[in-house]
Design a protein around this motif. Structure first.
Motif, PDB file in Angstrom:
ATOM      1  N   TYR A 201      18.563  -5.213  26.522  1.00 24.13           N
ATOM      2  CA  TYR A 201      18.494  -4.365  25.234  1.00 24.13           C
ATOM      3  C   TYR A 201      19.290  -5.076  24.278  1.00 24.13           C
ATOM      4  N   TYR A 202      20.796  -5.536  24.592  1.00 24.98           N
ATOM      5  CA  TYR A 202      21.310  -6.300  23.632  1.00 24.98           C
ATOM      6  C   TYR A 202      21.065  -7.430  23.048  1.00 24.98           C
ATOM      7  N   THR A 205      18.297  -6.160  20.559  1.00 23.97           N
ATOM      8  CA  THR A 205      18.761  -5.141  19.432  1.00 23.97           C
ATOM      9  C   THR A 205      20.020  -5.724  18.822  1.00 23.97           C
ATOM     10  N   LYS A 206      20.799  -6.613  19.580  1.00 23.14           N
ATOM     11  CA  LYS A 206      22.249  -6.690  19.079  1.00 23.14           C
ATOM     12  C   LYS A 206      23.088  -5.464  19.208  1.00 23.14           C
TER      13      LYS A 206
END
Length: 222
Positions: A201-202, A205-206
Motif C-alpha cells: 500500500y505504501y 500510494t506513499k
C-alpha cells in the motif's frame, strides 16, 4: 446471408484467460516476494555504527511504556550501551487527553535506566509510522546527521526502513525479538501478512496504512 462463425470469439476468450492467469501469477509473485522480504529483514540485525538509534513509538499509559514500547526501548538501550550510536531518538505523538507523548515516555524510561538525558532526543510528533519517521528525519537532518539504526518489531522493520530511506536517511534495522508481538506463531503470521499489505500500500500510494483499523498502528499496544 453470410454464415456467422462461432469460432471467432475463441481467440479472444483464450487471450483474456491467459491475461487473467498472467495477472494472477504476477500478483502472487509480488505478494509472495514482499512477504519473503518482510520475513527476511525481520530476521536480520544490523548493528553497524550510526549517528543515532531511532526508536519507533508504541502505546504508553501515563508515561509508562506498554510492553511493546518497553521491549523496543530496552533493545535501543542495549544498542546504545554497545556503542552502536551515541544518541537515541524516541518518536511518537499522543492520543487526545494524554499528558505524555510516546516519545517523552520513551525518554523517561531510558533515563530511568541509565541513559544520560542529553543523549536522548524526543520527537513527539506523528501518530503513525510515516508521520513519526518524517518528523524524526527532519530533526536528524537538521543536526547534520544521516545514518540511523531503526528499532521496532521484526515484521515492521522493512516498511520502516523503506520509509526512512525515502525520507533521505541511511537506514538499517535492529528489530526487537521479545515482547507480545513475537511470542506465538499465529501472531507472527498475522503481522507478516499485515506488513506485506501495508508495505505494498505504501509503495503504491506513499501513504501510511497504520490507521485503517488493522494491526500495525505505531501508536497501538500491538
Amino acid at each position: 446471408m453470410a454464415e456467422v462463425s462461432h469460432d471467432e470469439p475463441r481467440p479472444v476468450r483464450r487471450f483474456l484467460r491467459r491475461l487473467l492467469i498472467g495477472v494472477l501469477l504476477v500478483g502472487f509473485l509480488v505478494v509472495g516476494g514482499t512477504s519473503f522480504r518482510v520475513w527476511q529483514v525481520a530476521r536480520g540485525d544490523d548493528r553497524a555504527s550510526a549517528d543515532v538509534v531511532l526508536v519507533l513509538g508504541a502505546a504508553q499509559y501515563g508515561g509508562t511504556p506498554s510492553k511493546v514500547l518497553e521491549a523496543r526501548l530496552r533493545h535501543a538501550k542495549n544498542l546504545y550501551d554497545e556503542g552502536v550510536a551515541p544518541y537515541i531518538v524516541t518518536t511518537g505523538g499522543n492520543q487526545p487527553g494524554d499528558t505524555y507523548t510516546e516519545a517523552t515516555a520513551g525518554v523517561r524510561w531510558l533515563t530511568e535506566h541509565g541513559v544520560p538525558e542529553d543523549h536522548v532526543i524526543p520527537i513527539g510528533k506523528g501518530n503513525d509510522t510515516l508521520g513519526s519517521i518524517e518528523a524524526a528525519a527532519e530533526e536528524i537532518h537538521g543536526r547534520g546527521w544521516r545514518s540511523v539504526v531503526i528499532v521496532s518489531d521484526p515484521w515492521h522493520s522493512l516498511r520502516a526502513r523503506t520509509m526512512a530511506s525515502d525520507a533521505g536517511l541511511e537506514a538499517r534495522t535492529s528489530p526487537t525479538h521479545s515482547g507480545p508481538i513475537v511470542q506465538t506463531r499465529q501472531t507472527q503470521i498475522r503481522y507478516i501478512l499485515y506488513e506485506t499489505a501495508a508495505l505494498l500500500y505504501y509503495r503504491a500510494t506513499k501513504a501510511s496504512a497504520d490507521n485503517i483499523g488493522v494491526p500495525g498502528n505505531v501508536g497501538a499496544d500491538k
